[in-house]
Design a protein around this motif. Structure first.
Motif, PDB file in Angstrom:
ATOM      1  N   ARG A  21      88.620  22.188  16.021  1.00 36.81           N
ATOM      2  CA  ARG A  21      87.394  21.953  15.249  1.00 36.81           C
ATOM      3  C   ARG A  21      86.157  21.666  16.096  1.00 36.81           C
ATOM      4  NH1 ARG A  21      87.309  17.695  10.290  1.00 36.81           N
ATOM      5  NH2 ARG A  21      88.150  16.377  11.963  1.00 36.81           N
TER       6      ARG A  21
ATOM      7  N   HIS B 183      78.720  15.215  13.982  1.00 38.82           N
ATOM      8  CA  HIS B 183      79.676  16.321  13.989  1.00 38.82           C
ATOM      9  C   HIS B 183      80.898  15.988  14.833  1.00 38.82           C
ATOM     10  CE1 HIS B 183      81.223  20.364  13.907  1.00 38.82           C
ATOM     11  NE2 HIS B 183      81.146  20.453  15.205  1.00 38.82           N
TER      12      HIS B 183
ATOM     13  N   LYS C  38      88.187  20.876   4.621  1.00 44.98           N
ATOM     14  CA  LYS C  38      88.628  21.198   3.262  1.00 44.98           C
ATOM     15  C   LYS C  38      90.040  21.767   3.273  1.00 44.98           C
ATOM     16  CE  LYS C  38      87.495  24.164  -0.697  1.00 44.98           C
ATOM     17  NZ  LYS C  38      86.558  25.206  -1.234  1.00 44.98           N
TER      18      LYS C  38
ATOM     19  N   ASP D 185      83.408  22.246   8.732  1.00 42.88           N
ATOM     20  CA  ASP D 185      83.500  21.634   7.403  1.00 42.88           C
ATOM     21  C   ASP D 185      84.604  22.292   6.579  1.00 42.88           C
ATOM     22  OD1 ASP D 185      81.398  19.981   8.052  1.00 42.88           O
ATOM     23  OD2 ASP D 185      79.875  21.228   7.077  1.00 42.88           O
TER      24      ASP D 185
ATOM     25  N   ALA E 177      79.330  24.332  12.679  1.00 42.18           N
ATOM     26  CA  ALA E 177      79.390  23.307  11.633  1.00 42.18           C
ATOM     27  C   ALA E 177      79.968  23.804  10.307  1.00 42.18           C
ATOM     28  CB  ALA E 177      78.014  22.690  11.432  1.00 42.18           C
TER      29      ALA E 177
ATOM     30  N   ALA F 112      83.077  13.398  13.081  1.00 39.96           N
ATOM     31  CA  ALA F 112      83.848  14.041  12.017  1.00 39.96           C
ATOM     32  C   ALA F 112      84.988  14.853  12.596  1.00 39.96           C
ATOM     33  CB  ALA F 112      82.939  14.941  11.181  1.00 39.96           C
TER      34      ALA F 112
END
Length: 260
Positions: free
Chosen positions: A130, A28, A143, A139, A135, A31
């Motif tokens: 973020r 996480h 997007k 995500d 989570a 990312a």
């Protein structure tokens, strides 16, 4: 027994892999550190390019200065060489860390003067938020970053003074960050408590999903040239969550023209 041994070894190997992954920050976190869009990646690359330029200039200046000084005094000697190396290392370390990439503030998003600025600053701001998001919402931020790139391409061909451009700037530069900020104002221990059938974590993901759908709809309308029919549907973002009366603010909505 052999099968049991293999299963045990496999479980231990998996546990070690998860341990190492968590020590490295976890999937996480990795990312969260990635760019969510082309514009933010381009801005980071440009910042890195400036750092590399500064490093090269500093090293060049140090070595030229030492050469000139050595010519004047007849050589800098061993201690001079060591001092030059130390100075070069210090310059390299300092200029690698500084100046840091400046994270845009919310006010910077609203002041963006063109499509690239709006998209790039918003992506950088979302990337900074973020790591603090659950989570599913994190995500969704990824997007939205991809969608912002597509939206930026469409905004590039629109007069910034056009009402449609103002509507989009309101959605992306004001409503979107306020959704995230409203969530972050909720105390950590209250974010997983249910309120009116949903937790703040769930409502944040739902709010970002609605914004994602709206960005997609707006991008399609702009691609079709339907500027006069564009109206941001912020009424769908009227969520309330958390302790007390914490609401996502609605952006001003300009009335859409009646079809001729």
């Amino acid at each position: 027994m052999a099968n049991l041994t293999r299963d045990t070894d496999r479980a231990l190997a998996e546990a070690r892999r998860v341990r190492d992954d968590n020590r490295a920050g976890g999937r996480h976190r990795r990312a969260a550190q990635a760019s969510i869009g082309r514009e933010s990646k381009r801005m980071k690359s440009r910042h890195l390019g400036k750092k590399i330029r500064n490093i090269l200039i500093a090293l060049f200046a140090l070595w030229i200065a030492s050469g000139v000084f050595g010519t004047i005094v007849g050589g800098i000697g061993f201690m001079g060489v060591m001092a030059l190396i130390v100075a070069s290392v210090v310059a390299l370390v300092v200029l690698t860390k500084f100046p840091r990439m400046k994270v845009p503030q919310r006010a910077d998003l609203a002041r963006a003067t063109d499509a690239q600025q709006l998209v790039g600053r918003t992506e950088l701001w979302l990337e900074a938020q973020r790591p603090a998001l659950p989570a599913p919402a994190a995500d969704m931020v990824g997007k939205i970053g991809v969608q912002l790139d597509a939206l930026g391409l469409q905004l590039g061909g629109i007069d910034p003074a056009h009402p449609a451009a103002h509507e989009v700037r309101t959605l992306v530069g004001e409503t979107l960050p306020e959704v995230v900020d409203s969530y972050r104002r909720i105390p950590q221990h209250l974010r997983t408590e249910q309120r009116a059938g949903a937790t703040p974590d769930d409502q944040l993901a739902g709010g970002l999903s609605k914004i994602s759908d709206e960005i997609d709809r707006v991008t399609r309308q702009l691609a079709e040239g339907s500027l006069d029919d564009l109206a941001i549907k912020t009424r769908y973002l009227d969520y309330k969550y958390g302790e007390g009366d914490v609401a996502l603010p609605a952006a001003p909505i300009s009335p859409a023209k009646d079809p001729a």
